[in-house]
Design an enzyme around this catalytic site. Sequence first.
Site, PDB file in Angstrom:
ATOM      1  N   HIS A  18       0.844  -1.205   0.000  1.00  0.00           N
ATOM      2  CA  HIS A  18       0.000   0.000   0.000  1.00  0.00           C
ATOM      3  C   HIS A  18       0.878   1.253   0.000  1.00  0.00           C
ATOM      4  CE1 HIS A  18      -3.041  -2.678   2.283  1.00  0.00           C
ATOM      5  NE2 HIS A  18      -3.553  -2.479   1.089  1.00  0.00           N
ATOM      6  N   LYS A  42     -16.511  -7.124   6.418  1.00  0.00           N
ATOM      7  CA  LYS A  42     -15.203  -7.766   6.629  1.00  0.00           C
ATOM      8  C   LYS A  42     -14.903  -7.777   8.121  1.00  0.00           C
ATOM      9  CE  LYS A  42     -12.023  -7.303   2.696  1.00  0.00           C
ATOM     10  NZ  LYS A  42     -10.808  -6.624   2.204  1.00  0.00           N
ATOM     11  N   ARG A  91      -2.734  -5.693  -8.514  1.00  0.00           N
ATOM     12  CA  ARG A  91      -1.701  -6.704  -8.244  1.00  0.00           C
ATOM     13  C   ARG A  91      -1.719  -7.734  -9.373  1.00  0.00           C
ATOM     14  NH1 ARG A  91      -3.629  -8.473  -2.627  1.00  0.00           N
ATOM     15  NH2 ARG A  91      -5.538  -8.100  -3.787  1.00  0.00           N
ATOM     16  N   SER A 129      -3.156  -7.998   3.035  1.00  0.00           N
ATOM     17  CA  SER A 129      -3.230  -7.862   4.492  1.00  0.00           C
ATOM     18  C   SER A 129      -3.531  -9.223   5.131  1.00  0.00           C
ATOM     19  CB  SER A 129      -4.303  -6.848   4.873  1.00  0.00           C
ATOM     20  OG  SER A 129      -4.000  -5.603   4.288  1.00  0.00           O
TER      21      SER A 129
END
Length: 162
Positions: A18, A42, A91, A129
């Site tokens: 990030h 989440k 990504r 993460s």
Amino acid sequence: MKKTAIYPGSFDPLTNGHLDIIKRGLRLFDKIIVAILHNPAKQALFSIEERMEMLEESLKGYQNVEIDAFQGLLVDYANQKKADAILRGMRAVSDFEYEFQMALMNRRLNREVQTVFLMTGLRWIFTSSSIIKEAARFGGNIDGMVPAIVNQKVREKFNNKS
Ligand code: COA
């Protein structure tokens, strides 16, 4: 005209991947607002306040970065902040479909806000993460993958739980 971008995400927690996007984004935009999504869908390890604190510590040398949190639609938040763009890191190819869908939906909702993608640095292509939290949960070494403050807070969380 000064250009502002919103860099949204969960940041649970912030990773060096990030940070790489934020630093490179600052070469394109005059200001970046790092916006933590309060997403009840989440299950987070860190509270919004903890995530803000880690972002503030990790980005304290950067004057053109604001750290904030939001709920609801991203484009509404972008409007409220008078942002020109949404900044996203891409990504692996697996990100493409989701990002494409989201960018098109956001464009449909608000044609004034452009989505700008930066390719994530090669070193961070396969990090997330969750994968970092999983490694740390079982005692894996996450040095070099997250800022020092995040490393410390992640360790504290898992030590406290065990
Ligand atoms: N390096 C390393 N990891 C990265 C990364 C990078 N450069 N970029 C993303 N990731 C990881 C994140 O750590 C995260 O990992 P996790 O899933 O294990 O937590 C994962 O990729 C997803 O990234 P993130 O950017 O945090 O996405 P998100 O799905 O949590 O949030 C929002 C995306 C906030 C942009 C989106 O949900 C949103 O805008 N929500 C508001 C509602 C809305 O307007 N929706 C769109 C129109 S309906």
